[in-house]
Design an enzyme around this catalytic site. Structure first.
Site, mmCIF file in Angstrom:
data_model
loop_
_atom_site.group_PDB
_atom_site.id
_atom_site.type_symbol
_atom_site.label_atom_id
_atom_site.label_comp_id
_atom_site.label_asym_id
_atom_site.label_seq_id
_atom_site.Cartn_x
_atom_site.Cartn_y
_atom_site.Cartn_z
ATOM 1 N N TYR A 203 -12.543 -124.574 -61.908
ATOM 2 C CA TYR A 203 -12.777 -125.963 -62.345
ATOM 3 C C TYR A 203 -14.272 -126.304 -62.188
ATOM 4 O O TYR A 203 -14.868 -126.003 -61.144
ATOM 5 C CB TYR A 203 -11.897 -126.929 -61.540
ATOM 6 C CG TYR A 203 -12.349 -128.367 -61.686
ATOM 7 C CD1 TYR A 203 -12.453 -128.958 -62.936
ATOM 8 C CD2 TYR A 203 -12.716 -129.119 -60.569
ATOM 9 C CE1 TYR A 203 -12.917 -130.261 -63.085
ATOM 10 C CE2 TYR A 203 -13.165 -130.424 -60.697
ATOM 11 C CZ TYR A 203 -13.263 -130.993 -61.962
ATOM 12 O OH TYR A 203 -13.725 -132.272 -62.100
ATOM 13 N N LYS B 219 -3.164 -134.514 -60.716
ATOM 14 C CA LYS B 219 -2.622 -133.925 -61.947
ATOM 15 C C LYS B 219 -1.089 -133.959 -61.938
ATOM 16 O O LYS B 219 -0.506 -135.003 -61.750
ATOM 17 C CB LYS B 219 -3.172 -132.505 -62.116
ATOM 18 C CG LYS B 219 -4.650 -132.361 -61.787
ATOM 19 C CD LYS B 219 -5.539 -133.233 -62.660
ATOM 20 C CE LYS B 219 -6.992 -133.020 -62.308
ATOM 21 N NZ LYS B 219 -7.848 -134.152 -62.532
ATOM 22 N N ARG C 189 -6.935 -143.869 -40.494
ATOM 23 C CA ARG C 189 -7.628 -142.664 -40.959
ATOM 24 C C ARG C 189 -7.045 -141.409 -40.312
ATOM 25 O O ARG C 189 -7.022 -140.334 -40.901
ATOM 26 C CB ARG C 189 -9.147 -142.784 -40.672
ATOM 27 C CG ARG C 189 -9.912 -141.520 -40.966
ATOM 28 C CD ARG C 189 -11.415 -141.717 -41.158
ATOM 29 N NE ARG C 189 -12.014 -142.713 -40.308
ATOM 30 C CZ ARG C 189 -12.367 -142.523 -39.025
ATOM 31 N NH1 ARG C 189 -12.154 -141.369 -38.429
ATOM 32 N NH2 ARG C 189 -12.920 -143.497 -38.341
ATOM 33 N N ASP D 271 -6.033 -122.406 -55.512
ATOM 34 C CA ASP D 271 -5.931 -123.730 -56.138
ATOM 35 C C ASP D 271 -4.733 -123.661 -57.089
ATOM 36 O O ASP D 271 -4.772 -122.975 -58.114
ATOM 37 C CB ASP D 271 -7.235 -124.049 -56.884
ATOM 38 C CG ASP D 271 -7.228 -125.453 -57.498
ATOM 39 O OD1 ASP D 271 -6.123 -125.959 -57.794
ATOM 40 O OD2 ASP D 271 -8.315 -126.021 -57.694
HETATM 41 O O1 P1T Z 1 -10.328 -134.589 -59.653
HETATM 42 P P1 P1T Z 1 -9.897 -134.156 -58.278
HETATM 43 O O2 P1T Z 1 -8.632 -134.765 -57.818
HETATM 44 O O3 P1T Z 1 -11.002 -134.258 -57.288
HETATM 45 O O4 P1T Z 1 -9.528 -132.594 -58.397
HETATM 46 C C1 P1T Z 1 -10.479 -131.594 -58.629
HETATM 47 C C2 P1T Z 1 -9.822 -130.412 -59.283
HETATM 48 C C3 P1T Z 1 -9.491 -129.317 -58.498
HETATM 49 N N1 P1T Z 1 -8.895 -128.233 -59.027
HETATM 50 C C4 P1T Z 1 -8.600 -128.172 -60.337
HETATM 51 C C5 P1T Z 1 -7.950 -126.941 -60.875
HETATM 52 C C6 P1T Z 1 -8.891 -129.243 -61.172
HETATM 53 O O5 P1T Z 1 -8.568 -129.151 -62.474
HETATM 54 C C7 P1T Z 1 -9.523 -130.397 -60.640
HETATM 55 C C8 P1T Z 1 -9.897 -131.557 -61.494
HETATM 56 N N2 P1T Z 1 -9.907 -131.273 -62.858
HETATM 57 C C9 P1T Z 1 -10.235 -132.156 -63.864
HETATM 58 C C10 P1T Z 1 -10.574 -133.424 -63.636
HETATM 59 C C11 P1T Z 1 -10.180 -131.619 -65.220
HETATM 60 O O6 P1T Z 1 -10.150 -132.396 -66.202
HETATM 61 O O7 P1T Z 1 -10.127 -130.392 -65.366
#
Ligand code: P1T
Length: 419
Positions: A126, A226, A74, A201
């Site tokens: 988001y 992503k 961890r 972000d």
């Molecule tokens: O899903 P996660 O890895 O926890 O990420 C969150 C997140 C943070 N910032 C942005 C700009 C994002 O688009 C996302 C996650 N977004 C999606 C799951 C979506 O479909 O828009």
């Protein structure tokens, strides 16, 4: 705590050594860094060319309380460290930390705040990030203001207070692809109070097309789920920074809170990064073609894509980004949820699903999917209507994608007329 301090010290030591090695190399491009930084075969026994996956949860100590490089997974492990070094180099950051998801990274950062503190967030954020601020952080006594940072960025100062600790910029935003001037906002916020953290972000643009730390931001966040991983098979997040102090504080929180990724997932993301540049170039080429096609289409009200000259912030796009990804948002004519659903259901190559940034094309209705948690009135103010469709253009043959879109648009609108 003491044990953590010792491992931090060793991690820093190792980073220093890596940095020195790196400084001796000629300046390299992002494609080269993605393939080589953190991957030096000499790091591994047997000089494996591809970094091995270290699944061990714990590491033998030289003597009690004296770990060699790692102690408990961890706190750090060879596979995660290799990925974090690679990620830092792509973002031109000194440090990167990885987490079990993008929201895991955000939640960990939230532990830097305390009751009474204030966050200023871009309004079109988001849905999950907005939900965390509105529902969870509010419960902990942390207040959030949602502000349009796109049209009049200098008005940001009107929203700052003595209690403001964090300015949260998402640019381009999800799902409306609005842009915020990172350099101007960072300068104004830091002039007001240098201690306020400015975070960007960078999920939609990736380190390939935008590097906020070079524009004055303190922190960059990625949902690695992503584009950075790009294969829709890992959920992971990261934070990148240049400040050693922030790195130490967030490194402690990473360890103390424990929202860390598995070594296997680190291996996958590290592998995904190797093709980031070629993938992003193709995502952009295809998305631009499709955006231009849709711009002329009789059933489309409006296309939003930062690389189109008609984007309201096209000048800012050219100033702070070197390109954009495969994300396109469009308004269908008529703002009718049934029509939108018929369009999505008829598509054969685009899969209706949340998420984005993989090699496969995805499509969704933000109002009832990714942004359903945004209060309805706020959604309406922003323009997240029933006719808004978000597309993640993948790496399929672009003509196949265009054909799929055309046939499905015809179907969606024909049916409406018949009814
Ligand atoms: O899903 P996660 O890895 O926890 O990420 C969150 C997140 C943070 N910032 C942005 C700009 C994002 O688009 C996302 C996650 N977004 C999606 C799951 C979506 O479909 O828009």
């Amino acid at each position: 705590m003491e044990r953590y301090v010792s491992s931090t010290f060793q991690r820093d030591d190792k980073n220093e050594e890596m940095k020195r090695n790196h400084e001796q190399m000629p300046r390299t491009g992002i494609e080269t860094d993605a393939i080589h930084v953190g991957q030096e075969p000499e790091r591994w026994p047997g000089h494996a060319v591809i970094p091995p996956i270290s699944m061990a949860t714990t590491f033998k100590q030289l003597e009690p309380g004296k770990p060699l490089l790692y102690e408990y997974s961890r706190c750090g492990n060879p596979t995660r460290q290799c990925l974090e070094e690679c990620l830092a180099s792509l973002e031109k950051a000194k440090y990167a930390l990885t987490f079990s998801s993008g929201l895991g990274a955000t939640t960990t950062l939230m532990f830097m705040l305390k009751s009474g503190d204030h966050i200023v967030s871009i309004d079109d954020v988001y849905g999950g990030t907005g939900r965390l601020f509105r529902r969870c952080m509010a419960q902990m006594g942390v207040e959030s203001s949602f502000v349009d940072m796109s049209m009049d960025p200098s008005s940001i100062v009107n929203h700052l207070k003595p209690t403001t600790r964090l300015v949260w910029i998402e640019t381009p935003t999800n799902p409306l692809l609005k842009l915020a001037d990172i350099e101007l906002i960072s300068t104004l916020v830091h002039k007001y109070d240098p201690k306020i953290m400015v975070l960007v972000d960078n999920t939609f643009a990736t380190s390939y097309y935008q590097r906020p730390l070079e524009l004055g931001a303190d922190l960059v966040l990625h949902s690695l789920t992503k584009y950075m991983n790009g294969h829709s098979d890992v959920v992971m997040g990261s934070l990148m920074m240049n400040s050693e102090e922030l790195y130490k504080q967030l490194g402690f929180l990473q360890y103390a809170i424990g929202a860390v990724p598995s070594p296997f997932d680190c291996y996958l993301v590290n592998r995904g990064l190797k093709t980031l540049a070629v993938r992003m170039r193709q995502h952009m080429t295809s998305a631009l073609l499709i955006a231009k096609y849709l711009e002329q289409h009789k059933y489309i009200e409006r296309v939003i894509y930062p690389g189109l000259e008609c984007h309201p912030q096209y000048e800012l796009y050219k100033k702070q980004m070197s390109g954009f990804s495969g994300m396109i948002s469009v308004y269908l004519k008529g703002d009718d949820v049934e029509k939108s659903k018929r369009f999505l259901k008829h598509l054969k190559l685009f899969t209706t699903a949340e998420s984005l940034g993989g090699y496969e094309s995805l499509i969704e209705l933000p109002a009832i999917m990714t942004h359903a948690s945004v209060p309805e009135e706020h959604r309406r103010q922003l323009g997240i209507t029933d006719g808004l469709i978000r597309m993640s253009i993948g790496l399929e043959d672009v003509q196949d994608l265009l054909d799929d879109i055309e046939v499905s648009l015809q179907y969606a609108f024909l049916n409406t007329i018949e009814k």
